[in-house]
Design an enzyme around this catalytic site. Structure first.
Site, PDB file in Angstrom:
ATOM      1  N   HIS A  81       0.810  -1.222   0.000  1.00  0.00           N
ATOM      2  CA  HIS A  81       0.000   0.000   0.000  1.00  0.00           C
ATOM      3  C   HIS A  81       0.843   1.271   0.000  1.00  0.00           C
ATOM      4  O   HIS A  81       0.342   2.353  -0.294  1.00  0.00           O
ATOM      5  CB  HIS A  81      -1.001  -0.003   1.167  1.00  0.00           C
ATOM      6  CG  HIS A  81      -0.399   0.248   2.517  1.00  0.00           C
ATOM      7  ND1 HIS A  81      -0.163  -0.756   3.426  1.00  0.00           N
ATOM      8  CD2 HIS A  81      -0.008   1.395   3.133  1.00  0.00           C
ATOM      9  CE1 HIS A  81       0.343  -0.248   4.534  1.00  0.00           C
ATOM     10  NE2 HIS A  81       0.451   1.063   4.382  1.00  0.00           N
ATOM     11  N   ASP A  96       0.049  -7.693   1.304  1.00  0.00           N
ATOM     12  CA  ASP A  96       0.464  -6.289   1.452  1.00  0.00           C
ATOM     13  C   ASP A  96       1.982  -6.169   1.533  1.00  0.00           C
ATOM     14  O   ASP A  96       2.512  -5.322   2.262  1.00  0.00           O
ATOM     15  CB  ASP A  96      -0.192  -5.635   2.667  1.00  0.00           C
ATOM     16  CG  ASP A  96      -0.124  -4.103   2.597  1.00  0.00           C
ATOM     17  OD1 ASP A  96       0.101  -3.579   1.484  1.00  0.00           O
ATOM     18  OD2 ASP A  96      -0.282  -3.445   3.637  1.00  0.00           O
ATOM     19  N   ASN A 101       5.408   4.393   9.533  1.00  0.00           N
ATOM     20  CA  ASN A 101       6.094   3.152   9.919  1.00  0.00           C
ATOM     21  C   ASN A 101       5.791   2.010   8.951  1.00  0.00           C
ATOM     22  O   ASN A 101       6.497   0.988   8.960  1.00  0.00           O
ATOM     23  CB  ASN A 101       5.668   2.697  11.314  1.00  0.00           C
ATOM     24  CG  ASN A 101       6.473   3.329  12.422  1.00  0.00           C
ATOM     25  OD1 ASN A 101       5.981   4.183  13.142  1.00  0.00           O
ATOM     26  ND2 ASN A 101       7.724   2.930  12.556  1.00  0.00           N
ATOM     27  N   SER A 102       4.746   2.125   8.154  1.00  0.00           N
ATOM     28  CA  SER A 102       4.342   1.029   7.266  1.00  0.00           C
ATOM     29  C   SER A 102       5.507   0.586   6.387  1.00  0.00           C
ATOM     30  O   SER A 102       6.144   1.408   5.727  1.00  0.00           O
ATOM     31  CB  SER A 102       3.177   1.469   6.374  1.00  0.00           C
ATOM     32  OG  SER A 102       2.003   1.637   7.118  1.00  0.00           O
ATOM     33  N   ILE A 105      -2.324  -0.702  12.064  1.00  0.00           N
ATOM     34  CA  ILE A 105      -2.653  -0.521  13.473  1.00  0.00           C
ATOM     35  C   ILE A 105      -4.171  -0.490  13.622  1.00  0.00           C
ATOM     36  O   ILE A 105      -4.899  -0.205  12.667  1.00  0.00           O
ATOM     37  CB  ILE A 105      -2.057   0.786  14.048  1.00  0.00           C
ATOM     38  CG1 ILE A 105      -2.594   2.013  13.280  1.00  0.00           C
ATOM     39  CG2 ILE A 105      -0.552   0.746  14.048  1.00  0.00           C
ATOM     40  CD1 ILE A 105      -2.184   3.344  13.882  1.00  0.00           C
ATOM     41  N   LEU A 147      -5.315 -25.874   0.985  1.00  0.00           N
ATOM     42  CA  LEU A 147      -5.648 -27.125   1.656  1.00  0.00           C
ATOM     43  C   LEU A 147      -6.812 -27.851   1.007  1.00  0.00           C
ATOM     44  O   LEU A 147      -6.895 -29.073   1.034  1.00  0.00           O
ATOM     45  CB  LEU A 147      -5.965 -26.841   3.136  1.00  0.00           C
ATOM     46  CG  LEU A 147      -6.171 -28.042   4.051  1.00  0.00           C
ATOM     47  CD1 LEU A 147      -4.924 -28.921   4.058  1.00  0.00           C
ATOM     48  CD2 LEU A 147      -6.481 -27.569   5.466  1.00  0.00           C
ATOM     49  N   GLY A 148      -7.748 -27.109   0.405  1.00  0.00           N
ATOM     50  CA  GLY A 148      -8.883 -27.743  -0.255  1.00  0.00           C
ATOM     51  C   GLY A 148     -10.053 -28.040   0.649  1.00  0.00           C
ATOM     52  O   GLY A 148     -10.926 -28.844   0.314  1.00  0.00           O
ATOM     53  N   LYS A 185     -12.934 -26.165   3.648  1.00  0.00           N
ATOM     54  CA  LYS A 185     -13.479 -24.971   4.275  1.00  0.00           C
ATOM     55  C   LYS A 185     -13.873 -25.330   5.695  1.00  0.00           C
ATOM     56  O   LYS A 185     -14.420 -26.401   5.934  1.00  0.00           O
ATOM     57  CB  LYS A 185     -14.703 -24.471   3.492  1.00  0.00           C
ATOM     58  CG  LYS A 185     -15.325 -23.191   4.043  1.00  0.00           C
ATOM     59  CD  LYS A 185     -16.509 -22.774   3.182  1.00  0.00           C
ATOM     60  CE  LYS A 185     -17.154 -21.499   3.720  1.00  0.00           C
ATOM     61  NZ  LYS A 185     -18.332 -21.107   2.901  1.00  0.00           N
TER      62      LYS A 185
END
Length: 244
Positions: free
Chosen positions: A53, A83, A158-159, A177, A215-216, A218
């Site tokens: 971002h 991100d 800080n990102s 944050i 993993l396949g 839910k």
């Protein structure tokens, strides 16, 4: 500290004015937008890790080192889901200082950590805290990562900066944050080193995207009601609701 950098990203945005469009003046105006963040050098030839971002949509990226040297940078891989973005500094002569990404460290709640970055543009700043929690997933930040939670002060700017352990290794990249004021309230989140290293390795290997394990199945967390219906003595584990 010498391996932590400041990042300035500039983009040109098209701005439309509805008032002028009513009178036929519908030509969009251009506005220059700048975002600022932090990053960390992870290879001596100028590979830098930051947040996606911070550089998203940028036409020009400039990176300033702790010794005030400046380099233009290009994006070699951006992964919005985690991100994390990986940059390559251009025009680097000689080896740059680096921090190691430690994805093998056995982190524990209570471990001392440091956050390094450039909050509010005041200059490089180090804050300290502890690991407040591990494997935070219900954050709304990303759908692909569990986060390290820390109370080390993390503020705008800080990102993209590193969260480091007492050995000086990168254990995470500071990303977000939770705050009602916009400033640090002691609830910050960092992308863990295992995900950071996966993105960096993908970028250095020439990949255009990050391959993710799947993993396949839910599932959903076992609540107290579900535990009671299944005859469990307390809620624990995961109940599978679908298999793909």
């Amino acid at each position: 500290a010498p391996a932590v950098v400041n990042i300035s990203a500039r983009s040109v945005q098209q701005v439309r004015d509805p008032f002028f469009e009513m009178f036929g003046g519908g030509v969009p105006r251009q506005r220059v937008a700048e975002s600022a963040g932090s990053g960390v050098i992870v290879r001596s030839d100028g590979v830098v890790v930051t947040n996606n971002h911070v550089i998203e949509g940028a036409q020009a990226i400039r990176v300033v080192l702790n010794d005030r040297r400046e380099f233009p940078a290009k994006v070699i891989l951006a992964d919005p889901r985690s991100d994390i973005a990986v940059l390559q500094l251009e025009g680097v002569n000689g080896a740059l200082p680096v921090l190691a990404i430690d994805d093998q460290e056995q982190l524990e709640v209570g471990d001392l950590v440091l956050a390094i970055g450039n909050p509010f543009g005041v200059g490089q700043t180090v804050t300290n805290g502890i690991i407040s929690a591990l494997n935070r997933t219900e954050t709304g930040i990303s759908d692909s990562s569990s986060f390290i939670q820390t109370d080390a002060a993390i503020n705008p700017g800080n990102s993209g900066g590193p969260l480091v352990d007492m050995d000086g290794d990168v254990i995470g990249i500071n990303t977000a944050i939770f705050s009602r004021s916009g400033s640090s309230s002691g609830v910050g989140f960092a992308v863990p080193a295992s995900m950071v290293k996966r993105v960096v390795d993908s970028a250095i290997g020439g990949a255009t995207s990050v391959a993710r394990l799947w993993l396949g199945v839910k599932g959903e967390a076992v609540t107290s009601d579900i535990a009671r219906s299944l005859g469990m003595d307390r809620p624990r584990g995961l109940i599978l609701t679908d298999i793909y």
